[in-house]
Enzyme design. Sequence first.
Site, PDB file in Angstrom:
ATOM      1  N   ASP A  28       0.825  -1.212   0.045  1.00 44.52           N
ATOM      2  CA  ASP A  28       0.092  -0.155  -0.021  1.00 44.52           C
ATOM      3  C   ASP A  28       0.942   1.271  -0.021  1.00 44.52           C
ATOM      4  OD1 ASP A  28      -2.318   1.668   0.264  1.00 44.52           O
ATOM      5  OD2 ASP A  28      -2.680   1.501   2.406  1.00 44.52           O
ATOM      6  N   HIS A 222      -7.786   0.111   9.256  1.00 44.75           N
ATOM      7  CA  HIS A 222      -7.048   0.575   8.377  1.00 44.75           C
ATOM      8  C   HIS A 222      -7.153   1.959   8.367  1.00 44.75           C
ATOM      9  CE1 HIS A 222      -4.231   0.109   4.551  1.00 44.75           C
ATOM     10  NE2 HIS A 222      -4.628   1.218   4.506  1.00 44.75           N
ATOM     11  N   CYS A 255      -1.512  10.137   0.538  1.00 44.06           N
ATOM     12  CA  CYS A 255      -2.988   9.834   0.466  1.00 44.06           C
ATOM     13  C   CYS A 255      -3.310  10.239  -1.114  1.00 44.06           C
ATOM     14  CB  CYS A 255      -3.701  10.941   1.180  1.00 44.06           C
ATOM     15  SG  CYS A 255      -5.488  10.510   1.152  1.00 44.06           S
TER      16      CYS A 255
END
Length: 316
Positions: A28, A222, A255
């Site tokens: 990720d 998460h 992000c």
Amino acid sequence: MTTDGLPMPVRDPALPDRVRIHEVGPRDGLQNEKAIVPVEVKADFVRRLADAGLRTIEATSFVRPEWVPQLADAEELLPLVEGLAENGVRLPVLVPNERGLDRALALGAREVAVFASATESFAKANLNRTVDASLAMFEPVVRRAKDEGARVRGYLSMCFGDPWEGPVPIERVADVGRRLYEMGCDELSLGDTIGVATPGHVTALLTAFTAAGVPTDHLAVHFHDTYGQALANTLTALRHGVTTVDASAGGLGGCPYAKSATGNLATEDLVWMLHGLGIETGVDLGRLTATSVWMAAHLGRPSPSRTVRAISHQES
Ligand code: MG
């Protein structure tokens, strides 16, 4: 004054004795970094994370290489790190569909993850399908993985808010999650993909999952730190009985939807809080921080983690 990198542990009896950290930095994290890291560096990264005591390290993703060029070397990476399994390190990999599952199983993967969405907008944007159609696509993936004896994690993204739809109804999230759980996923990871969650929302969502029949010991959380809420939300989830927490070494990942430097909860920030609470993680914070400083040098930018900065005196 400098710190020695260790908080003073003070127990809170309402919290668990031990937390399993599901490290997502190599997958990720790196997937959402601009820089493409050479496969040998990735292998070193995974080894160093294991050496720092992490025992669940999501290694890579078997998506089509043209979709995620950062992880196009999954076939090369897994053989470089598979020996860690002998030391009890779990190396889950993301598989988007049956083709991805085939590639992962052919390399001996024992643990896979599918990536579902709680919202129609993100299912459409990320999977080009409705929520129903994406669950139908995952069903044979989960079944076949289980038939092969693999453990399956189901990610559920946009659990607290969606960049196109705004707030997401709690009952809706719990319903999609229940379907993913009943499909056979061993664990669900509830993702705050845009980082908007606050603690009351976390309690309400976890309560809704209990009401929907999903046991809390099959849930992971998460959180993203986009608005500085990730640790508050994590603590709330621990009070609710969750004991598996996702985090990304050094806060890797940014992000992608908020164009912010802060995305994934940094593993070091999480470990600082957990060790301060006297909760065991098995992680050596000094080694982990050194690893994140080393990776930041490869990426050409400092870690956004407050703890990494504080321990390493790395400038922001
Ligand atoms: Mg994330």
